[in-house]
Design a protein around this motif. Structure first.
Motif, mmCIF file in Angstrom:
data_model
loop_
_atom_site.group_PDB
_atom_site.id
_atom_site.type_symbol
_atom_site.label_atom_id
_atom_site.label_comp_id
_atom_site.label_asym_id
_atom_site.label_seq_id
_atom_site.Cartn_x
_atom_site.Cartn_y
_atom_site.Cartn_z
ATOM 1 N N GLY A 123 -14.949 -52.265 76.054
ATOM 2 C CA GLY A 123 -14.522 -52.855 77.363
ATOM 3 C C GLY A 123 -14.166 -54.168 77.188
ATOM 4 N N CYS A 124 -14.268 -54.942 75.787
ATOM 5 C CA CYS A 124 -14.011 -56.477 75.395
ATOM 6 C C CYS A 124 -15.109 -57.201 76.157
ATOM 7 N N LEU A 125 -16.358 -56.388 76.205
ATOM 8 C CA LEU A 125 -17.329 -57.537 76.865
ATOM 9 C C LEU A 125 -18.015 -58.128 75.824
ATOM 10 N N ARG A 133 -9.563 -58.201 80.140
ATOM 11 C CA ARG A 133 -10.715 -57.249 80.986
ATOM 12 C C ARG A 133 -10.038 -57.138 82.423
ATOM 13 N N ILE A 170 -8.909 -53.386 81.894
ATOM 14 C CA ILE A 170 -9.943 -52.624 81.962
ATOM 15 C C ILE A 170 -10.804 -52.810 83.143
ATOM 16 N N PHE A 223 -14.451 -52.063 84.972
ATOM 17 C CA PHE A 223 -15.798 -51.792 84.513
ATOM 18 C C PHE A 223 -16.476 -51.026 85.620
ATOM 19 N N ALA A 253 -17.216 -60.029 83.341
ATOM 20 C CA ALA A 253 -16.926 -58.613 83.033
ATOM 21 C C ALA A 253 -15.482 -58.029 83.790
ATOM 22 N N GLY A 307 -13.202 -60.015 84.920
ATOM 23 C CA GLY A 307 -12.167 -60.785 84.573
ATOM 24 C C GLY A 307 -12.038 -62.391 84.646
#
Lengths: 225, 394
Positions: free
Chosen positions: A57-59, A86, A90, A92, B301, B303
């Protein structure tokens, strides 16, 4: 890398430092996810599955190894580019829902669009459409505290879909709701996968939930089996 | 919903804390506005009287010496007065003959300064601001008449002095023809003086002129004329540094310099509360950032860029300071007026609260700048958080 491959992990490791103790959360994970796949990552708590999900998730950034999203090497991206990734690619979904409790359902869903710079009227229109899609058009102006766990998670799913991402990553999405609500949520994920061809990667320790995915991966001690 | 509503929502969440922080800002700004207004009022009440006399030069025989203050050196004569009147740029000049004399009213005796002036030249001395409250001024044809200062007439004798009363000055009987309006402030000496004609003065005070009052045509020429007056009279008497010609303009300028310092001191005192307020904002914002670490992580998270997070927090401290600033302006205006009335009734001095738009707007601007600057550090801290650690933070 084939055109159908949307996420790829190459030798991803992650080391945490908890005081003086070094924790190896990921030990060289290789994984390839194809566009439109529905993957469940199963494993006991502490197995590193959430860490793996955060990588996809590229967190989080790996200690070593590489994460590719649609062919882009994410280690080459700066904070803003990662945020853009994100935001656009993506969606979340968290176990704790993680809605902003000062905002109502509609505003929560519209939030990622605010960060994407979408005009207000369009944000609100799309947010209410998304809430309708998850069956919450009657709860639009409710604050998170006024919603049940299942309802909050459906708001969170609507929020994840705000900028129309191809990938949905979900960390124990049914972990904090009852079985019925869990079924509703899984139904939504299945529809998003089958009808809209979105790639779903979810983490769970529940075998019944994992059974509804197309591909199941098992994780222990920071490695995929 | 926009970034603004997001910031506002957070403030609403923490009503009490936000309100207290705003109050801190408000007190700081109120202190600045109130103290500055009173400072301006003080300056106004002192200089307004003087500005009306800005075209005046007071010429005195004597000099300021170190240690002993002002030393009188005899007096001027008619030739000096004549020469002063002939200097170009001089509109009018009047001689004053003054001495402290014994004054008796209904058997009560006191010492007062008695001033002789030529009735033709009254205007040069009094200008437009000293007027008779009762009766009339002195006339050329008058003999043994006087005009009495307000305090002498009303306060200083057991029995008030009225127009047409007879009083004794240095043993000679004078008829009171007029009573002057109350002056106060920088002209309060007029309130305790008795004015008689030059002719009568020669009899009871003498021939020596104690002071020459000069009015110039252009205030800009005042300094040059003053120098010329000193030169001319010194030459007449063949004494160096015999004459002191003081322009009111230079006096006003000195006073204004003094008030600038006073204003600066007041501003410095007020600024202390603003510094405290700014620490308050920073404290509040740091707490807010810490409490909302998780939320920051969630926003990242989904964005949010670092810039978005920065904007939310800076906006939040901005809102605190704008509301605090506006509140402070209001409290400051009310406070200034309360102080003005309070000083007026406690000390009997009229100090108006003078509100300059620059002070009000400046106060608001300072509030906003302080707020935003104090918010930047906490906001940057928030913006730079790692998303994963922030999300995990509970």
């Amino acid at each position: 890398m084939s055109a159908e491959e949307i996420v790829r992990l190459e030798g991803v490791t992650k080391v945490y430092h908890m005081g003086k103790v070094e924790v190896q959360a990921l030990r060289g994970v290789n994984l390839s996810v194809k566009r439109g796949e529905f993957i469940a990552i199963l494993g006991p708590s502490g197995s590193g599955k959430s860490t793996l999900l955060n990588m996809m998730g590229c967190l989080d950034k790996p200690t070593s190894g590489k994460v590719f999203i649609e062919g882009t090497d994410t280690s080459r991206l700066n904070d803003n580019e990662l945020a853009a990734l994100r935001r656009e690619k993506i969606g979340f979904v968290f176990q704790q829902f993680n809605l902003i409790h000062t905002l109502n359902a509609l505003e929560n869903v519209a939030l990622p669009m605010l960060f994407a710079g979408i005009r207000r009227t369009e944000r609100m229109k799309r947010a209410s459409e998304l809430l309708q899609k998850v069956g919450l058009s009657h709860r639009v102006y409710h604050k998170p505290m006024e919603l049940s766990g299942g309802e909050q998670q459906r708001v969170a799913i609507a929020r994840a879909l705000a900028n129309n991402p191809e990938i949905i990553v979900a960390d124990e999405p049914t972990g904090n709701v009852d079985t019925d609500a869990g079924n509703v949520i899984m139904g939504i994920f299945e529809r998003l996968n089958s009808e809209e061809r979105r790639t779903i990667i979810l983490v769970t320790h529940d075998f019944d939930i994992a059974a509804r995915a197309h591909r199941k991966l098992r994780m222990t001690d920071g490695a995929l089996l | 919903m926009g970034i603004f509503t997001l910031a506002l929502g957070d403030l609403r969440e923490r009503k009490a804390r936000s309100a207290l922080t705003m109050l801190g800002v408000a007190v700081g700004i109120a202190a600045i506005v109130a103290l500055m207004s009173i400072g301006f009022g003080l300056k106004y009440s002192v200089t307004s009287q003087l500005t009306e006399m800005a075209d005046t030069i007071m010429v005195m025989p004597g000099r300021f010496t170190q240690g002993r203050g002002y030393v009188m050196l005899g007096g001027f004569n008619e030739r000096d007065l004549h020469d002063v009147k002939r200097i170009s740029g001089v509109r009018e000049a009047a001689a004053m003959f003054s001495a402290v004399k014994d004054v008796e009213h209904r058997r009560e005796r006191k010492l007062f300064e008695v001033v002789g002036i030529d009735p033709k030249e009254t205007h040069a001395v009094f200008g437009k601001i000293v007027k008779e409250e009762e009766g009339r001024g002195l006339r050329e044809s008058d003999h043994k008449t006087c005009v009495v200062g307000h305090s002498i007439a009303k306060d200083l004798f057991v029995h008030e002095i009225g127009v047409n009363d007879r009083i004794k000055i240095a043993g000679r009987t004078f008829r009171v023809v007029g009573i002057l309006e109350k002056q106060g402030g920088f002209r309060s000496e007029v309130d305790t003086q008795i004015y008689i004609t030059k002719r009568d003065a020669k009899e009871i005070i003498g021939d020596e002129i104690s002071m020459i009052f000069v009015r110039v045509r252009n205030i800009e020429d005042a300094e040059r004329i003053a120098d010329e007056i000193e030169e001319r009279i010194d030459e007449n008497h063949k004494i160096e540094d015999f004459t002191q010609a003081l322009t009111m303009g230079s006096f006003i300028r000195q006073l204004e310099e003094l008030f600038k310092i006073l204003q600066a001191v007041l501003l410095a005192i007020a600024s202390i509360s603003l510094i405290v307020a700014s620490i308050g904002i920073m404290n509040t914002m740091l707490m807010s950032v810490m409490e909302r670490t998780h939320e920051i992580g969630v926003m990242k998270a989904i964005g949010a860029r670092n810039r978005d997070i920065l904007t939310i927090f800076v906006l939040e401290s901005g809102i605190i300071s704008v509301i605090g600033g506006i509140l402070g302006m209001l409290i400051g205006v009310i406070g200034a007026n309360v102080i003005s009335v309070g000083l007026g009734s406690a000390f009997g001095i009229e100090i108006p609260a003078i509100l300059h738009a620059e002070v009000l707007l400046g106060g608001l601007a300072v509030a906003v700048i302080t707020g935003v600057l104090s918010g930047v550090y906490p906001a940057m801290k928030a913006a730079r958080m790692s998303p994963v650690e922030a999300v995990r933070y509970e």
